[in-house]
Design a protein around this motif. Sequence first.
Motif, short mmCIF file in Angstrom:
data_model
loop_
_atom_site.label_atom_id
_atom_site.label_comp_id
_atom_site.label_asym_id
_atom_site.label_seq_id
_atom_site.Cartn_x
_atom_site.Cartn_y
_atom_site.Cartn_z
N GLU A 274 -4.35 -8.82 0.15
CA GLU A 274 -5.08 -9.37 1.28
C GLU A 274 -4.18 -10.40 1.95
O GLU A 274 -3.66 -11.29 1.28
CB GLU A 274 -6.38 -10.01 0.82
CG GLU A 274 -7.32 -9.04 0.11
CD GLU A 274 -8.54 -9.75 -0.46
OE1 GLU A 274 -9.11 -10.61 0.23
OE2 GLU A 274 -8.90 -9.43 -1.61
N GLY B 135 -1.37 -2.37 -4.01
CA GLY B 135 -2.22 -1.59 -3.14
C GLY B 135 -3.47 -2.31 -2.70
O GLY B 135 -4.27 -1.76 -1.92
N ASP B 136 -3.66 -3.55 -3.18
CA ASP B 136 -4.91 -4.28 -2.91
C ASP B 136 -4.64 -5.66 -2.30
O ASP B 136 -5.48 -6.55 -2.40
CB ASP B 136 -5.70 -4.46 -4.21
CG ASP B 136 -5.96 -3.14 -4.91
OD1 ASP B 136 -6.45 -2.20 -4.24
OD2 ASP B 136 -5.64 -3.01 -6.11
N ALA C 123 0.83 -1.20 0.00
CA ALA C 123 0.00 0.00 0.00
C ALA C 123 0.87 1.26 0.00
O ALA C 123 0.53 2.26 -0.66
CB ALA C 123 -0.93 0.00 1.21
N ALA D 98 -1.98 -9.42 -8.80
CA ALA D 98 -2.46 -8.72 -7.61
C ALA D 98 -1.81 -7.34 -7.54
O ALA D 98 -0.58 -7.23 -7.60
CB ALA D 98 -2.12 -9.51 -6.35
N THR E 288 -1.27 -3.65 -11.64
CA THR E 288 -0.91 -4.89 -10.96
C THR E 288 0.59 -5.16 -11.08
O THR E 288 1.03 -6.31 -11.00
CB THR E 288 -1.70 -6.09 -11.54
OG1 THR E 288 -1.43 -6.20 -12.94
CG2 THR E 288 -3.19 -5.91 -11.30
N ARG F 137 2.16 1.83 -3.52
CA ARG F 137 1.08 2.34 -4.36
C ARG F 137 0.86 3.83 -4.08
O ARG F 137 0.70 4.63 -5.01
CB ARG F 137 -0.20 1.55 -4.12
CG ARG F 137 -1.45 2.13 -4.77
CD ARG F 137 -1.45 2.04 -6.30
NE ARG F 137 -1.50 0.67 -6.74
CZ ARG F 137 -2.60 -0.08 -6.79
NH1 ARG F 137 -3.77 0.42 -6.40
NH2 ARG F 137 -2.54 -1.32 -7.23
#
Length: 216
Positions: free
Chosen positions: A55, A52-53, A19, A49, A30, A22
């Motif tokens: 999980e 910034g996203d 994050a 992926a 990505t 990003r």
Amino acid sequence: MTLSFDEARLRDEMVRTGAGFRALGLAPGTSGNLSVRLEDGWLMTPTNAGLGDLEPERISKLDWDGNLLSGDPPTKESVLHRAFYENRPGTGAVVHLHAPHAVALSCLDGLDTESCIPPITPYFVMRVGRLPLLPYFRPGDPAMGAAVARVAKERASVLLANHGPVVSGPTLSAARAAMEELEETARIALLLHGRPIRVLGEDEIQPLRETFGAVW
């Protein structure tokens, strides 16, 4: 899935680091990937992926034979990371980004392949060191890993021609700091491109070795 405290902490750190990249504009779309070493393997950001996203539970966990133990399938560029883990003792994390200034630099012709950025600041010398320029390979080509492996014992970072930087470090925070320093120095190098440059001399680099452990 039951995780050890250290693995859970490192998964969370990867999410925060992605994050952060990003937010700085260093990981568009990505692009880019991160990894960290575990006692029983390594964690790798998944294919397709965005940094910034991320999980935590979907981050790929691999053993040292490359088998997927949990999470989503890993990025196709995992060969870059594995080359550092297998050939550079003390590597605890690897970062690969398509950071814009470093990528722009990697597209210039006539760079010094031994270190495509000269010693223009003490912080580049201390935190990154010499930056070899490696040839262009298509993304995911296993030959990328072989090229990194040939220099990883001596160099903590490389720049892939027309592609971007790969940085290793003892920890993810150290690799992140080195990557950010590399990108900033690439920006400075582009600002200076075509102008006479004063670089640090050996008499100025040697104290950085003695005081800060710089490798140059």
